[in-house]
Design a protein around this motif. Structure first.
Motif, PDB file in Angstrom:
ATOM      1  N   PRO A 463      30.202 -10.447 -46.189  1.00  0.00           N
ATOM      2  CA  PRO A 463      31.271 -11.178 -45.493  1.00  0.00           C
ATOM      3  C   PRO A 463      31.321 -10.800 -44.007  1.00  0.00           C
ATOM      4  O   PRO A 463      31.039  -9.668 -43.631  1.00  0.00           O
ATOM      5  CB  PRO A 463      32.534 -10.697 -46.215  1.00  0.00           C
ATOM      6  CG  PRO A 463      32.176  -9.339 -46.723  1.00  0.00           C
ATOM      7  CD  PRO A 463      30.725  -9.412 -47.090  1.00  0.00           C
ATOM      8  N   HIS A 464      31.685 -11.758 -43.178  1.00  0.00           N
ATOM      9  CA  HIS A 464      31.832 -11.530 -41.732  1.00  0.00           C
ATOM     10  C   HIS A 464      33.328 -11.380 -41.430  1.00  0.00           C
ATOM     11  O   HIS A 464      34.012 -12.333 -41.052  1.00  0.00           O
ATOM     12  CB  HIS A 464      31.220 -12.684 -40.947  1.00  0.00           C
ATOM     13  CG  HIS A 464      29.750 -12.851 -41.197  1.00  0.00           C
ATOM     14  ND1 HIS A 464      28.806 -11.988 -40.697  1.00  0.00           N
ATOM     15  CD2 HIS A 464      29.069 -13.775 -41.936  1.00  0.00           C
ATOM     16  CE1 HIS A 464      27.602 -12.364 -41.089  1.00  0.00           C
ATOM     17  NE2 HIS A 464      27.733 -13.455 -41.850  1.00  0.00           N
ATOM     18  N   LEU A 465      33.815 -10.170 -41.599  1.00  0.00           N
ATOM     19  CA  LEU A 465      35.256  -9.930 -41.521  1.00  0.00           C
ATOM     20  C   LEU A 465      35.791 -10.061 -40.106  1.00  0.00           C
ATOM     21  O   LEU A 465      36.945 -10.427 -39.905  1.00  0.00           O
ATOM     22  CB  LEU A 465      35.577  -8.535 -42.079  1.00  0.00           C
ATOM     23  CG  LEU A 465      35.206  -8.321 -43.549  1.00  0.00           C
ATOM     24  CD1 LEU A 465      35.454  -6.871 -43.949  1.00  0.00           C
ATOM     25  CD2 LEU A 465      35.999  -9.260 -44.442  1.00  0.00           C
ATOM     26  N   MET A 466      34.984  -9.723 -39.113  1.00  0.00           N
ATOM     27  CA  MET A 466      35.461  -9.723 -37.734  1.00  0.00           C
ATOM     28  C   MET A 466      35.127 -11.019 -36.994  1.00  0.00           C
ATOM     29  O   MET A 466      35.179 -11.073 -35.762  1.00  0.00           O
ATOM     30  CB  MET A 466      34.875  -8.533 -36.977  1.00  0.00           C
ATOM     31  CG  MET A 466      35.415  -7.196 -37.438  1.00  0.00           C
ATOM     32  SD  MET A 466      37.200  -7.017 -37.230  1.00  0.00           S
ATOM     33  CE  MET A 466      37.754  -7.138 -38.945  1.00  0.00           C
ATOM     34  N   ARG A 467      34.788 -12.067 -37.751  1.00  0.00           N
ATOM     35  CA  ARG A 467      34.525 -13.356 -37.098  1.00  0.00           C
ATOM     36  C   ARG A 467      35.806 -13.911 -36.494  1.00  0.00           C
ATOM     37  O   ARG A 467      35.789 -14.512 -35.419  1.00  0.00           O
ATOM     38  CB  ARG A 467      33.952 -14.335 -38.119  1.00  0.00           C
ATOM     39  CG  ARG A 467      33.670 -15.721 -37.547  1.00  0.00           C
ATOM     40  CD  ARG A 467      33.021 -16.609 -38.587  1.00  0.00           C
ATOM     41  NE  ARG A 467      31.698 -16.091 -38.956  1.00  0.00           N
ATOM     42  CZ  ARG A 467      30.959 -16.594 -39.950  1.00  0.00           C
ATOM     43  NH1 ARG A 467      31.441 -17.606 -40.682  1.00  0.00           N
ATOM     44  NH2 ARG A 467      29.781 -16.082 -40.229  1.00  0.00           N
ATOM     45  N   GLY A 609      40.412   4.932 -29.481  1.00  0.00           N
ATOM     46  CA  GLY A 609      41.594   5.755 -29.693  1.00  0.00           C
ATOM     47  C   GLY A 609      42.853   4.911 -29.752  1.00  0.00           C
ATOM     48  O   GLY A 609      43.726   5.113 -30.601  1.00  0.00           O
ATOM     49  N   THR A 610      42.957   3.936 -28.852  1.00  0.00           N
ATOM     50  CA  THR A 610      44.119   3.046 -28.848  1.00  0.00           C
ATOM     51  C   THR A 610      44.187   2.226 -30.131  1.00  0.00           C
ATOM     52  O   THR A 610      45.261   2.036 -30.716  1.00  0.00           O
ATOM     53  CB  THR A 610      44.056   2.115 -27.631  1.00  0.00           C
ATOM     54  OG1 THR A 610      43.984   2.899 -26.436  1.00  0.00           O
ATOM     55  CG2 THR A 610      45.273   1.211 -27.577  1.00  0.00           C
ATOM     56  N   ALA A 611      43.041   1.731 -30.590  1.00  0.00           N
ATOM     57  CA  ALA A 611      43.018   0.926 -31.813  1.00  0.00           C
ATOM     58  C   ALA A 611      43.446   1.753 -33.022  1.00  0.00           C
ATOM     59  O   ALA A 611      44.225   1.292 -33.868  1.00  0.00           O
ATOM     60  CB  ALA A 611      41.624   0.358 -32.035  1.00  0.00           C
ATOM     61  N   ALA A 612      42.963   2.996 -33.100  1.00  0.00           N
ATOM     62  CA  ALA A 612      43.324   3.853 -34.234  1.00  0.00           C
ATOM     63  C   ALA A 612      44.808   4.191 -34.215  1.00  0.00           C
ATOM     64  O   ALA A 612      45.472   4.182 -35.263  1.00  0.00           O
ATOM     65  CB  ALA A 612      42.491   5.129 -34.210  1.00  0.00           C
ATOM     66  N   VAL A 613      45.358   4.491 -33.039  1.00  0.00           N
ATOM     67  CA  VAL A 613      46.777   4.828 -32.946  1.00  0.00           C
ATOM     68  C   VAL A 613      47.638   3.596 -33.228  1.00  0.00           C
ATOM     69  O   VAL A 613      48.724   3.708 -33.810  1.00  0.00           O
ATOM     70  CB  VAL A 613      47.089   5.442 -31.569  1.00  0.00           C
ATOM     71  CG1 VAL A 613      48.588   5.604 -31.375  1.00  0.00           C
ATOM     72  CG2 VAL A 613      46.400   6.790 -31.432  1.00  0.00           C
ATOM     73  N   VAL A 734      41.930  -4.760 -33.655  1.00  0.00           N
ATOM     74  CA  VAL A 734      42.478  -4.362 -32.357  1.00  0.00           C
ATOM     75  C   VAL A 734      41.358  -3.913 -31.429  1.00  0.00           C
ATOM     76  O   VAL A 734      41.327  -4.262 -30.244  1.00  0.00           O
ATOM     77  CB  VAL A 734      43.520  -3.237 -32.531  1.00  0.00           C
ATOM     78  CG1 VAL A 734      43.881  -2.616 -31.183  1.00  0.00           C
ATOM     79  CG2 VAL A 734      44.780  -3.777 -33.189  1.00  0.00           C
ATOM     80  N   ALA A 735      40.409  -3.124 -31.958  1.00  0.00           N
ATOM     81  CA  ALA A 735      39.286  -2.671 -31.136  1.00  0.00           C
ATOM     82  C   ALA A 735      38.460  -3.855 -30.642  1.00  0.00           C
ATOM     83  O   ALA A 735      38.052  -3.896 -29.468  1.00  0.00           O
ATOM     84  CB  ALA A 735      38.410  -1.709 -31.939  1.00  0.00           C
ATOM     85  N   VAL A 736      38.206  -4.820 -31.514  1.00  0.00           N
ATOM     86  CA  VAL A 736      37.420  -5.993 -31.119  1.00  0.00           C
ATOM     87  C   VAL A 736      38.144  -6.796 -30.048  1.00  0.00           C
ATOM     88  O   VAL A 736      37.546  -7.225 -29.039  1.00  0.00           O
ATOM     89  CB  VAL A 736      37.111  -6.867 -32.352  1.00  0.00           C
ATOM     90  CG1 VAL A 736      36.490  -8.197 -31.925  1.00  0.00           C
ATOM     91  CG2 VAL A 736      36.187  -6.130 -33.306  1.00  0.00           C
ATOM     92  N   GLU A 737      39.448  -7.000 -30.212  1.00  0.00           N
ATOM     93  CA  GLU A 737      40.207  -7.778 -29.235  1.00  0.00           C
ATOM     94  C   GLU A 737      40.298  -7.053 -27.889  1.00  0.00           C
ATOM     95  O   GLU A 737      40.178  -7.677 -26.828  1.00  0.00           O
ATOM     96  CB  GLU A 737      41.606  -8.070 -29.774  1.00  0.00           C
ATOM     97  CG  GLU A 737      41.648  -9.194 -30.790  1.00  0.00           C
ATOM     98  CD  GLU A 737      41.153 -10.507 -30.213  1.00  0.00           C
ATOM     99  OE1 GLU A 737      41.658 -10.921 -29.140  1.00  0.00           O
ATOM    100  OE2 GLU A 737      40.243 -11.113 -30.804  1.00  0.00           O
ATOM    101  N   LEU A 738      40.520  -5.753 -27.927  1.00  0.00           N
ATOM    102  CA  LEU A 738      40.565  -4.997 -26.675  1.00  0.00           C
ATOM    103  C   LEU A 738      39.216  -5.040 -25.972  1.00  0.00           C
ATOM    104  O   LEU A 738      39.137  -5.107 -24.742  1.00  0.00           O
ATOM    105  CB  LEU A 738      40.967  -3.544 -26.951  1.00  0.00           C
ATOM    106  CG  LEU A 738      42.411  -3.303 -27.374  1.00  0.00           C
ATOM    107  CD1 LEU A 738      42.634  -1.820 -27.695  1.00  0.00           C
ATOM    108  CD2 LEU A 738      43.380  -3.741 -26.277  1.00  0.00           C
ATOM    109  N   HIS A 739      38.137  -4.992 -26.745  1.00  0.00           N
ATOM    110  CA  HIS A 739      36.801  -5.056 -26.148  1.00  0.00           C
ATOM    111  C   HIS A 739      36.551  -6.422 -25.517  1.00  0.00           C
ATOM    112  O   HIS A 739      35.925  -6.520 -24.451  1.00  0.00           O
ATOM    113  CB  HIS A 739      35.758  -4.764 -27.223  1.00  0.00           C
ATOM    114  CG  HIS A 739      34.351  -4.733 -26.703  1.00  0.00           C
ATOM    115  ND1 HIS A 739      33.859  -3.683 -25.970  1.00  0.00           N
ATOM    116  CD2 HIS A 739      33.336  -5.640 -26.810  1.00  0.00           C
ATOM    117  CE1 HIS A 739      32.601  -3.919 -25.642  1.00  0.00           C
ATOM    118  NE2 HIS A 739      32.261  -5.100 -26.150  1.00  0.00           N
ATOM    119  N   ARG A 740      37.011  -7.483 -26.179  1.00  0.00           N
ATOM    120  CA  ARG A 740      36.825  -8.835 -25.633  1.00  0.00           C
ATOM    121  C   ARG A 740      37.563  -9.025 -24.318  1.00  0.00           C
ATOM    122  O   ARG A 740      37.137  -9.790 -23.459  1.00  0.00           O
ATOM    123  CB  ARG A 740      37.298  -9.877 -26.646  1.00  0.00           C
ATOM    124  CG  ARG A 740      36.328 -10.094 -27.794  1.00  0.00           C
ATOM    125  CD  ARG A 740      36.866 -11.101 -28.786  1.00  0.00           C
ATOM    126  NE  ARG A 740      35.886 -11.393 -29.833  1.00  0.00           N
ATOM    127  CZ  ARG A 740      36.129 -12.164 -30.879  1.00  0.00           C
ATOM    128  NH1 ARG A 740      37.332 -12.720 -31.033  1.00  0.00           N
ATOM    129  NH2 ARG A 740      35.182 -12.383 -31.775  1.00  0.00           N
TER     130      ARG A 740
END
Length: 751
Positions: A463-467, A609-613, A734-740
């Motif tokens: 599955p492509h969960l982060m699509r 770190g931000t995504a994990a918190v 959250v990590a993916v969105e912050l990276h984008r």
């Protein structure tokens, strides 16, 4: 064998042997909530002339130590806490009223000349010299006496002792010996009183304790006027029984406290409650460990069986560490000890899953070499995940108090012991077994040569969960709103630790309906009492702060309703301490999130770190909200569970981001969503298997742990489920969105 395996084997054998010796010879010190007794927290109060600083509190502690020693309590503990608090533990003492009365009395003992009665009657005898000031106090018979200024104080007393039948069969009395200037002062005081005729009020000497005349004896006719009693000794007589005489003597011997003290916290636990908790936790540990061991054996076959053996060694090592460090095992600490068994499985699962990957990819020709690579590749994730839990344990130790602090100690010891168990003991056993010729010919028996049901299913479906990461964020936001609405609609049921008040738990012979008990207490004058059923035949009453007389009324009402009830737990928290603990809980949560952010940023980067918190904050709100909807109390034990969830939940995010970092090294320029997708698929088997191992332990603790641990285990079960979800469907999106929002193609940098 190479030297390294030999060193590990020797180290493992040495640690196990030493741990076994310590476990047999050194007993673990049990907290009062497990062995029964009373804990009193006293706070020193400043006066107009003396500030209650650290030095004054230390002097107060020494005075209290003398009083406790005189009580004859076995193994009492008195320690200063902060600058102005003293924690007193009295094992076996089930009468907190008496203990608090003895400890808290300022014992201002003074000796006064009697100027006459309050009506001014005088027998015409020679008057005493003019006194600088006088006061009127009733004596033991109620006659008001006019007293002159204090001629002597308790500081002049050398020793006091309870005696019986001396000097003409006086019954129980207290002898007092004076020292130094007190001998001359006593002679002068009694010499002046002896100048009055026998029977005159002025021939008496008033002995005043804390503003109350406890005795006003006549000076014996044999004492000459102006000479007085020169041997520096006297006796206090009155209607004393043996207990009153001993109590008075120990108060006089203890001396005056430098400043007044106030009881801000008081806990009393009956011995039967602690015994039941130990038995219940032992059963929970045994059954939970058996179920967890069975699970990992089914999943990992022989390697799982060896990990189960290592779990037993973990229990031995952590118990020995508690004993040798002199740590106090409390009820939440006992739960932490049981919980760490489930956490010990995590490192083994990480290693075995990495070994499976190595073997399946045919990068390693044998199960033993795959295991060696698995230990090496999993080390980073194991270290990071355990350090985050140690951060939570350290915060519990430094920011919590009482039994919850004991939970932080056992959790920290358990984490360290579990790392040793997994990285040393399991490795020695696993590598030795995997190197046997029979297993080399049958690698499927090791459990390493198979990929597992979870990995097989994920490999087929991919599955492509982060699509569409925003969809997962929308789901997380909806869960947050639903949980937060519980706080808004139902409110938080704060425990007495955070509000101040009194909590009393009763064991009744038969089940008592909580509504009937609530009505009975309202009729007795306590309409605001919160009554809850506790176990099969128990009742818990939570009220505003009560005096001892009011507590007796509450207990009487419960006993009348239940046809008899035993008080097994009694906690009193002052409102000022409740406010302080409430503020401390908020600080602990903020520091926990901040500490995790700092550590994860240092190990990964600010984005992860931000995504994990963010996922941790999500877990905190959801757990608090669920408890609000369920009407469960939010108390100190809940705080321990919440901080543990923070440490436990971040483990999943750490393992995921550790794999993201590893994959990014070999995929420069590859979009982050694809890397995160691959990392999720590779780490999900570990997440599922670790969660199942911990769930068995927590379920056993929730079912068998009794009323004291049920809510604790429930909070951890909820946190386990929410944390597993949030690491994949909150932290990763959250990590993916912050990276984008930043560089869309830049891979995560190395630490």
């Amino acid at each position: 064998m190479t030297s390294s395996p030999r060193v590990r084997a020797s180290l493992a054998l040495a640690v196990i042997a030493v741990s076994l010796y310590i476990a047999v010879t050194v007993p673990v010190r049990l907290g009062l909530d497990l062995r029964g007794g009373t804990q009193i927290v006293l706070q020193t109060r400043s006066t107009a002339t003396t500030k209650a600083d650290r030095a004054v509190t230390d002097r107060t502690l020494e005075v209290l130590r003398g009083r406790v020693d005189a009580l004859g309590v076995a193994e009492p503990t008195l320690v200063r806490s902060g600058d102005d608090r003293i924690v007193v533990e009295l094992p076996g003492v089930q009468d907190p009223k008496k203990a608090a009365d003895v400890l808290g009395r300022t014992a201002q003992l003074t000796f006064h000349p009697v100027l006459g009665t309050a009506d001014g009657a005088d027998d015409g005898s020679r008057p005493l010299p003019e006194q600088p000031r006088e006061s009127v106090l009733p004596d033991g018979s109620g006659t008001p006496l006019r007293l002159g200024a204090a001629a002597l104080t308790g500081a002049h007393v050398k020793e006091a002792a309870a005696r019986f039948g001396q000097q003409g069969g006086a019954g129980w009395h207290v002898t007092v010996a004076f020292a130094g200037a007190g001998r001359d002062g006593w002679a002068r005081l009694t010499g002046e009183a002896a100048c009055h005729p026998p029977g005159a009020p002025e021939r008496r000497v008033a002995i005043v304790l804390d503003g109350k005349v406890i005795s006003s004896p006549q000076v014996d006719p044999s004492v000459a006027c102006g000479t007085g009693i020169r041997d520096g000794a006297t006796q206090i007589t009155g209607s004393f029984g043996p207990e009153e005489a001993r109590e008075l003597s120990l108060l006089i011997n203890g001396g005056a406290l430098p400043v007044p003290v106030e009881t801000v916290e008081q806990r009393t636990v009956g011995p039967t409650l602690g015994a039941r908790a130990i038995t219940a936790s032992a059963w929970a540990a045994a059954i939970g460990t058996a179920l967890t061991s069975l699970f990992i054996i089914v999943v990992y076959r022989l390697m799982g069986a060896l990990a189960a053996v290592a779990l037993v060694c973990y229990g031995l090592v952590s118990y020995a560490a508690l004993a040798v460090l002199g740590a106090t095992l409390t009820l939440p600490g006992l739960a932490g000890f049981v919980l760490a068994i489930g956490m010990a499985v995590d490192a083994n699962v990480l290693v075995f899953e990495r070994a499976r990957e190595e073997y399946a990819a045919r990068r390693r020709p044998s199960a033993r070499s795959a295991l060696t690579a698995g230990f090496r590749n999993a080390l980073s994730a194991i270290a990071d995940s355990n350090i985050t839990t140690l951060i939570a344990a350290a915060l519990l130790f430094f920011l919590a108090s009482g039994p919850v602090r004991g939970f932080g100690v056992t959790l920290g010891i358990g984490v360290l012991a579990s790392m040793f168990s997994a990285l040393v003991i399991t490795r020695v056993l696993a590598e030795y077994a995997a190197g046997r010729p029979g297993l080399r010919r049958r690698p499927h028996l090791t459990g390493i040569a198979t990929t597992g049901a979870v990995r097989d299913r994920l490999t087929r479906r991919r599955p492509h969960l982060m699509r569409h990461p925003r969809r997962w964020l929308a789901v997380s936001a909806a869960v947050l709103v639903l949980a937060a609405s519980g706080v808004a609609v139902r409110g938080l049921d704060l425990g007495v630790e955070f509000t101040g008040g009194r909590l009393i738990e009763y064991a009744t012979g038969a089940p008592v309906d909580a509504d009937r008990a609530r009505t009975a207490l309202a009729e007795a004058g306590f309409p605001r009492a919160v009554v809850q059923s506790s176990g099969d035949s128990g009742l818990t009453v939570r009220t505003d702060p009560l005096t001892d007389a009011e507590e007796a009324e509450v207990t009487g009402a419960v006993r009348d309703l239940a046809g008899g009830a035993d008080k097994v737990r009694d906690e009193l928290i002052g409102p000022s301490l409740g406010k302080e603990l409430r503020r401390g809980a908020l600080i602990a949560l903020a520091v926990a999130l901040g500490a995790q952010l700092v550590y994860l940023t240092a190990r990964f980067r600010l984005l992860f770190g931000t995504a994990a918190v963010a996922a941790l904050a999500h877990d905190v709100v959801v757990l608090v909200g669920v408890f609000a909807w369920l009407g469960k109390p939010v108390d100190g034990v809940f705080l321990a569970a919440l901080l543990t969830v923070i440490g436990y939940s971040v483990n999943d995010s750490v393992v995921l981001f550790d794999r993201v970092r590893e994959l990014a090294r070999d995929a420069t320029g590859r979009p982050l969503p694809g890397i995160v997708d691959q990392a999720i698929l590779q780490t999900l088997p570990r997440t599922v298997n670790t969660g199942m191992g911990a769930a068995f332990i927590l379920a056993a603790l929730a079912v068998l742990g009794g009323s004291a641990l049920t809510d604790f285990a429930l909070a951890l079960l909820i946190g386990l489920a929410v944390g597993t979800y949030s690491s994949v469907f909150t932290a990763a999106p959250v990590a993916v969105e912050l990276h984008r929002r930043g560089d869309r193609t830049r891979p995560p940098r190395r630490p």
